[in-house]
Scaffold this active site. Sequence first.
Site, PDB file in Angstrom:
ATOM      1  N   CYS A 184       0.780  -0.809  -0.103  1.00 32.26           N
ATOM      2  CA  CYS A 184       0.531  -0.020   0.005  1.00 32.26           C
ATOM      3  C   CYS A 184       0.956   1.064   0.297  1.00 32.26           C
ATOM      4  O   CYS A 184       0.344   2.219  -0.498  1.00 32.26           O
ATOM      5  CB  CYS A 184      -0.545   0.256   1.404  1.00 32.26           C
ATOM      6  N   HIS A 243      -9.709   2.964  -2.331  1.00 29.76           N
ATOM      7  CA  HIS A 243      -7.610   2.771  -1.660  1.00 29.76           C
ATOM      8  C   HIS A 243      -7.377   2.146  -3.244  1.00 29.76           C
ATOM      9  O   HIS A 243      -6.990   0.818  -3.097  1.00 29.76           O
ATOM     10  CB  HIS A 243      -7.445   2.074  -0.805  1.00 29.76           C
ATOM     11  N   CYS A 299       0.433   2.438   5.927  1.00 30.29           N
ATOM     12  CA  CYS A 299       1.095   1.024   6.615  1.00 30.29           C
ATOM     13  C   CYS A 299       1.048   0.197   5.609  1.00 30.29           C
ATOM     14  O   CYS A 299       0.514   0.221   4.357  1.00 30.29           O
ATOM     15  CB  CYS A 299       0.097   0.582   7.842  1.00 30.29           C
TER      16      CYS A 299
END
Length: 435
Positions: free
Chosen positions: A97, A391, A421
């Site tokens: 990510c 996302h 994270c």
Amino acid sequence: MGTNGTPPTGRRAAVVAGLRTPFVKAGTDFRDLSAVDLGAAVVNELVARSGIPPKEFDSLVFGQVIPSPTVTLIGREMVLRTQLPRSVEAHTVSRACATSIQATTDAADQIRLGHSDCAIAGGAESISDAPIFASRTLAQALVELSRAKGLGDRLRILSRLRPKDFAPVPPALKEPTTGLTMGESAEQMAQKNGISREAQDEFAWRSHQRAAGAWETGKFAAEVMSVPLPPRYDRSSARDNIVRKDTTVEALAQLRPVFDRRYGTITAGNASPLTDGAAALVVTSEERARALGLVPLGFVRAYAYAALDPRDQLLQGPAYAAPVALDRAGLRLADMDLVDMHEAFAAQVLSNLKAFASRAFAEKELGRAQPLGEVDPAKLNVNGGSIALGHPFAATGARMILQTLRELERRKGQYALLTVCAAGALGAALVLERE
Ligand SMILES: CC(C)(COP(=O)(O)OP(=O)(O)OC[C@H]1O[C@@H](n2cnc3c(N)ncnc32)[C@H](O)[C@@H]1OP(=O)(O)O)[C@@H](O)C(=O)NCCC(=O)NCCS
């Protein structure tokens, strides 16, 4: 990097422009587009809008977290499928990510070293176009069939196959070492850190309120392009389609937990959704920005990556990376005008914030006498985050950098801290500054 944020080479990396596609729920507007299509659309439009002649660009760093087996080097495709000259060297990165944070710090490092003067950094993701695999048994049988000597051989191989072997295998958002999904890991964090369902829903509601407010007040207009949609290209996607202006804490409280149906607290409402989208930035040397007559949106001042054991708190990486990035910047949390934290799950952000403020965490986990400190809620994710905006894994970091620098400009602020994270129990932290 010195502790005042000045690189040893004396060269600073400036973010001079950025753009993203709308972020849309997987399987909706971008259903017929690939990550490469989305990335190329945003890079092309960004180059055009930046006003920088394409021949000025010399490098490109791009990422995709779930790559397509047919286009394995998305970085180079971003050059070959756009107006950029073929001479622009390119590579692909992945840090789950935090992929487009990685793309940006790679580009910034190359600029600081003097290896590049004008770069593009970004990422694209299409969950709608995620690769679907054949089962291992079917794949092995197909390979054996291609080498089979005669009909008897073929029949023997085919007779081994059972109906279940033909079931398609989608990519899993699972941590290979623990076998737990991201959601299950976040659920464990909620329990360990005592994060209530109410606190998660309240956080998610605020993310939606702020993102909807940012759209309403036109804050996103200049940073989100509109994307013409196949097959006829007679419609466009111009806005994020996950943001819910009308959601309420009460509606969120009604949703059923998904990852631990019995005792869990994480729902579709307080998790980031599966999303398609792309985002990109132009990163140049300060000198080149000046020579091109461009006013930087801001500069990469410092960054840090950190890691912990995935069997521990998988998404707690920001609490390890942020203090190091701030040390490298020679700044404190209190100096930040904005803090932007990737929202994989409300439970994860709230866990990270607890660790930031905890003396016990600082002493035990970081070997530091003082905790990082409390984040002022008025400075945190002020225009919403990944829960409301979505996302698209590889695009989120670039979205955050662009959104934060433009807000910093509006507020006439100077410094911002970004954290992400990531799978593998990684954490990223970036300190941005305006002059
Ligand atoms: C959580 C997850 C499984 C939910 O997927 P989903 O079931 O397709 O989600 P949906 O959007 O259909 O939402 C489910 C329901 O919640 C409702 N809902 C979702 N968000 C809501 C909100 N903010 N307010 C009110 N209702 C909401 C939807 O309307 C839907 O209701 P319905 O069933 O009556 O139509 C999926 O988004 C996921 O896997 N997310 C995690 C991704 C991840 O791991 N991210 C971290 C990477 S680090």
